[in-house]
Design an enzyme around this catalytic site. Structure first.
Site, PDB file in Angstrom:
ATOM      1  CB  SER A 170      53.212 -12.162 -29.880  1.00  0.00           C
ATOM      2  OG  SER A 170      53.854 -11.156 -30.590  1.00  0.00           O
ATOM      3  CG  HIS A 226      57.282 -10.035 -27.222  1.00  0.00           C
ATOM      4  ND1 HIS A 226      56.023  -9.694 -26.812  1.00  0.00           N
ATOM      5  CD2 HIS A 226      57.126 -10.613 -28.435  1.00  0.00           C
ATOM      6  CE1 HIS A 226      55.145 -10.059 -27.738  1.00  0.00           C
ATOM      7  NE2 HIS A 226      55.790 -10.622 -28.720  1.00  0.00           N
ATOM      8  CG  ASP A 260      56.540  -7.801 -24.038  1.00  0.00           C
ATOM      9  OD1 ASP A 260      57.206  -7.169 -24.892  1.00  0.00           O
ATOM     10  OD2 ASP A 260      55.581  -8.540 -24.326  1.00  0.00           O
TER      11      ASP A 260
END
Lengths: 387, 387
Positions: free
Chosen positions: B151, B353, B320
């Site tokens: 991320s 995610h 995601d």
């Protein structure tokens, strides 16, 4: 094809208590509504338009003293428009709990003489439909040619088909869903938390304090608005465009506005917080969350819809991630399992959930063709009964 | 395969001002970090792990006085784990502006002696990477075997490959993106508005007032959390399950908690608001929004990455929707356009995610195989230079 032009809202007051799903009831309540077109002799050409979250009875036309205030579905309803007011008698009703005229949290509770505030009873889609049916009774409409709505309005149309199977010949459900998903509920709860935790909410009695929980409403609207637009559409319209180019042609390195999308969303939030009522927002998100007609049938939507008698038109939009096409297809499949007559249009449109309010030619043509068919059926029946 | 066990954070202080992208600078700052494993003789086995939004230098193991406080990537980093600390010397660094130990808004501004508050300079991914490089200098690490992150951590790894092409042999970018979309920025701005409009934020100087903008942080976390989970995963875990069944087996008809998903999200929000700093949250969302290395190359990511020298490993997760596989593929394609060596895994996982933090066997095996290869290369080079 032009707008219906100047229109006037009307009110109808009901003294008799309305029993609500919660067990509470509402008495001495008023419904605000508008009508367009002319009810025919046998009262068979009435179309009810149900509104979504931030809309109202003001579906089409404008007010003589406020010509910029054009109805929210003016592109859909009017003379020569898809829902043709030269042919149909169209009714828009404002739902209970709203802040646009029908009895809501800002009005006096007859039991106390003070504004309801947070004491306004939680109302459901089914409660709204029950109130709409009472108004239809008073207008002498035993059966609608069609009940129609988009999003939350589509839920009301679906509820009509289940609650009053004999009172509508067609059910038109646009960009809707048989129930919210966990993610839908989650976004609604974020909005509610933003409002409830705004100190100006004052437990719902902000009217008495001369304040409005603007910050909470703003955040609620911002998060809602994100879910109305598609990711692609946002990328197309805003992308990473900067709002102002600073002297260094760079970011501002602060917590203000850097990007156009921030400016747009904050503006939408601010505007909304100036006209929308916080208690109404809470009520409407709860009505959305609670809608789940299949709940009474162990979650079996096909069994739920076995009671319906209407013909159905459904439409969904490919980029709608709030109520995706899959959600409409669930309804279609449950109807087909009952051998109902269903027309379903899945429109490839870039505008996300908001597409149902916008003028997409394929969408408009599908609705026009469907209502043309309803018109022909209606006129044929009328001609036969007159013969 | 076991945890690294007891670990201890360390600090390193820098008197020399760090020039920031904003034009401001930070002086007398401290970086908090942890290391696991042993640096080999030629300092070639170091791996840097960069953290995401609400994580820290505490990547693996636990503290002697707080054994429940297990590092956020303990399933990834440790003896015999995919990033094997029997082989690699792993460093976790807490970024500037954080609330977990490195200098941040709650620390004293050397210019005033009072907490920085909102005056803490806005820091960027590149600023963090520059600070990480200074710490690597002090530790005598001229080149990392790999820089790795998920991320926002993946953005840092990517920035390393662009800013210091000679200082890493492998760049490992998990569930990341070359830049935020308009929708990503929009969600961040909702979070910021929730915090900034909380009266307890006090213009960022809430420390002095003994308050914390808990409500704002809670709403910010709730909206963020929704974007970390997939719609499907939420449906699977929560669906429309009710939290408590009332006497009537029905809804509660109020604005409290009806559904499990509301309970879960509010709990996550409350918990977060008790340990996370509001100014840090603002800073980190801005670092996310601002990251866009291709901006300096007219948006041309291939040209941007032409300067890199590392080999790359990227992974993304099918569900995601925050940083979808498409975003990772943009990076892969830009690297391939430069004929870089790229390994890319698109993992079919249901957890959105958050999947990058979870133990998916295919994902873990891919990372393990890749780091095994890095280890072999490293050991071969070491053996050669020793021979």
């Amino acid at each position: 094809m032009s707008s219906i032009g100047t229109v006037s809202p009307q009110t109808m007051t009901f003294a008799e208590p309305l029993p609500l799903q919660s067990g509470a009831s509402l008495r001495d309540y008023t419904l605000m509504y508008e009508t367009y077109g002319t009810l025919n002799a046998d009262h068979s050409n009435a179309v009810l338009i149900c509104h979504a979250l931030n809309a109202s009875h003001h579906v089409a036309g404008w007010y003589a003293d406020d010509p910029k205030n054009v109805g929210w579905w003016d592109n859909m309803v009017g003379p020569g428009k898809p829902v043709d007011t030269d042919r149909f008698f169209v009714i828009g009703i404002n739902n209970l709990g709203s802040c646009f005229g029908s009895t809501g949290p800002m009005h006096a509770n007859p039991a106390t003489g003070k504004p309801y505030g947070a004491a306004f009873p939680v109302v459901t889609v089914e409660d709204w439909v029950a109130a709409q049916a009472l108004l239809a009774d008073r207008l002498g409409i035993a059966q609608f040619a069609a009940v129609m709505g988009g999003s939350l309005g589509g839920m009301q149309a679906l509820a009509w088909s289940i609650m009053y199977p004999d009172r509508l010949r067609h059910c038109v459900v646009i960009a809707s869903t048989p129930k919210l998903s966990a993610q839908n509920i989650a976004f609604n709860d974020v909005a509610r938390q933003a409002i409830l935790s705004d100190p100006d909410y004052r437990g719902g009695d902000f009217y008495a304090h001369g304040v409005v929980p603007k910050n909470g409403l703003k955040v609620a609207r911002m998060v809602g608005h994100i879910t109305y637009l598609s990711d692609d559409d946002m990328a197309e319209k805003f992308g990473r465009k900067l709002r102002d180019i600073t002297e260094t042609g760079s970011y501002k390195f602060g917590f203000g506005i850097d990007f156009e999308i921030e400016s747009y969303l904050r503006y939408q939030g601010d505007k909304f917080s100036e006209y929308f009522d916080a208690n109404t927002y809470l009520l409407i998100t709860k009505a959305l969350d609670y809608f789940d007609p299949a709940r009474a049938y162990d979650g079996d939507l096909a069994r739920t819809l076995a009671h319906t008698k209407a013909k159905f038109f459904l439409a969904s939009f490919t980029t709608d991630w709030r109520f995706s096409p899959e959600r409409s297809r669930e309804i279609v499949q449950a109807l087909l399992a009952n051998r109902r007559e269903v027309t379903y249009a899945e429109i490839d449109a870039p505008h996300g959930h908001d597409a149902f309010l916008l003028e997409d030619p394929r969408y408009m043509n599908m609705v026009r063709a469907y209502f043309d068919q309803i018109g022909q059926e209606t006129e044929l029946t009328t001609a036969r009964s007159a013969a």
